[in-house]
Design a protein around this motif. Structure first.
Motif, short mmCIF file in Angstrom:
data_model
loop_
_atom_site.label_atom_id
_atom_site.label_comp_id
_atom_site.label_asym_id
_atom_site.label_seq_id
_atom_site.Cartn_x
_atom_site.Cartn_y
_atom_site.Cartn_z
N ALA A 1 3.97 0.60 2.58
CA ALA A 1 3.86 -0.57 3.45
C ALA A 1 3.77 -1.85 2.62
N ALA A 2 4.27 -2.94 3.16
CA ALA A 2 4.17 -4.25 2.51
C ALA A 2 3.98 -5.30 3.60
N TYR A 3 3.05 -6.24 3.35
CA TYR A 3 2.83 -7.32 4.31
C TYR A 3 3.50 -8.58 3.80
N ASP A 4 4.36 -9.17 4.64
CA ASP A 4 5.08 -10.40 4.33
C ASP A 4 4.41 -11.55 5.08
N PRO A 5 3.66 -12.43 4.39
CA PRO A 5 2.96 -13.50 5.09
C PRO A 5 3.90 -14.55 5.68
N THR A 6 5.12 -14.68 5.13
CA THR A 6 6.06 -15.64 5.68
C THR A 6 6.52 -15.23 7.07
N ALA B 1 0.84 -1.20 0.00
CA ALA B 1 0.00 0.00 0.00
C ALA B 1 0.88 1.24 0.00
N SER B 2 0.41 2.27 -0.69
CA SER B 2 1.04 3.59 -0.64
C SER B 2 0.07 4.52 0.08
N LEU B 3 0.52 5.11 1.17
CA LEU B 3 -0.32 6.00 1.97
C LEU B 3 -0.03 7.44 1.57
N LEU C 1 -4.41 -10.76 11.90
CA LEU C 1 -4.12 -11.24 10.54
C LEU C 1 -5.32 -11.12 9.61
N PRO C 2 -6.56 -11.44 10.06
CA PRO C 2 -7.70 -11.30 9.15
C PRO C 2 -7.92 -9.85 8.69
N SER C 3 -7.42 -8.88 9.45
CA SER C 3 -7.60 -7.48 9.07
C SER C 3 -6.71 -7.09 7.90
N LEU C 4 -5.61 -7.83 7.70
CA LEU C 4 -4.68 -7.50 6.62
C LEU C 4 -5.09 -8.25 5.36
N ALA C 5 -5.99 -7.64 4.63
CA ALA C 5 -6.51 -8.25 3.40
C ALA C 5 -6.63 -7.17 2.33
N GLY D 1 -4.17 4.79 2.67
CA GLY D 1 -4.06 4.02 1.44
C GLY D 1 -4.62 2.62 1.66
N LYS D 2 -5.00 1.96 0.56
CA LYS D 2 -5.60 0.63 0.65
C LYS D 2 -4.57 -0.46 0.30
N LEU D 3 -4.64 -1.57 1.03
CA LEU D 3 -3.80 -2.72 0.73
C LEU D 3 -4.28 -3.38 -0.57
N ALA D 4 -3.33 -3.79 -1.38
CA ALA D 4 -3.65 -4.47 -2.64
C ALA D 4 -2.71 -5.64 -2.84
N LYS D 5 -3.13 -6.64 -3.58
CA LYS D 5 -2.28 -7.80 -3.86
C LYS D 5 -1.09 -7.37 -4.71
#
Length: 241
Positions: free
Chosen positions: A146-151, A131-133, A203-207, A236-240
């Motif tokens: 921001a970036a979410y790393d699921p690992t 996401a870009s805020l 974790l469910p919130s990060l989608a 900003g919104k999280l995106a795949k």
């Protein structure tokens, strides 16, 4: 057979950003150009699609526990400087040689960081998100990325705000999922990158589609635990990915 055309400066810059070999300063420049120039953003996405097939067919492996620490120490200030210097020649490369170079460097990085014993593990839960805020007033220039790393189950957030700009306040990060209820994620330090471990309940919130927002708060963060009290400075919104 006709030769591949030489890449322009913008095309080479977009390719380097897609591969992730830019310095931190250059990444900020690329993010700003993507926000302001749709044509440049399209170039970056085009190169991401070209480079994606390189990862197809690769199995998921579990790295040793100290791998991330070894990588962070080897990268110094997380500037990607050694790799960045290796790919400066891309500026005058052809499209064909650029793709080949990208594949070669990706393979070299994988081999260099491979553990002596690799154990096949289950796939990581979740998906890569970013996401870009941007500011809610003025030009839509990213203030945070921001970036979410699921690992690692961690949210990596970089502040692009000038340090010491407002010592009387702090920036607090929030995630706002589909239910519209903000959840606090922590305080961000201007000009720095922070890795925020995500507890299982969050974790469910990060989608994809969830919003990340930054509010301006008094030192220590919002007096309320479930809502910001200061103005929202960026969102900003999280995106795949």
């Amino acid at each position: 057979m006709s030769e591949a055309p030489e890449l322009s400066e913008s095309e080479a810059f977009a390719a380097e950003h897609a591969l992730g070999v830019l310095t931190s300063a250059e990444r900020r420049q690329a993010e700003a150009r993507m926000a302001a120039e749709p044509a440049f953003a399209a170039l970056v996405e085009d190169w991401r699609e070209r480079l994606t097939p390189m990862s197809e067919g690769l199995g998921v492996i579990s790295p040793p526990q100290n791998l991330w620490l070894r990588i962070e120490r080897s990268l110094g200030a997380n500037d990607n400087a050694p790799i960045q210097r290796m790919v400066r020649f891309w500026r005058g490369a052809t499209a064909g040689s650029l793709t080949l170079a990208a594949a070669s460097i990706a393979a070299a990085v994988m081999l260099a960081n491979r553990a002596p014993v690799v154990v096949q593990g289950p796939p990581a839960t979740g998906q890569l998100l970013d996401a870009s805020l941007v500011s809610q007033s003025g030009a839509p220039v990213p203030l945070f990325v921001a970036a979410y790393d699921p690992t690692r189950k961690a949210l990596i957030v970089t502040s692009l705000v000038t340090p010491n700009n407002d010592p009387a306040h702090v920036h607090e990060l929030w995630v706002i999922p589909a239910d519209g209820k903000p959840r606090p994620l922590g305080i961000l330090e201007p000009g720095k990158t922070k890795a925020i471990p995500m507890p299982e309940k969050l974790l469910p919130s990060l989608a994809a589609g969830s919003a990340l927002a930054v509010s301006l708060e008094p030192p220590g963060g919002s007096p309320k635990i479930d809502a910001p009290t200061g103005p929202i400075t960026a969102i900003g919104k999280l995106a795949k990915i």
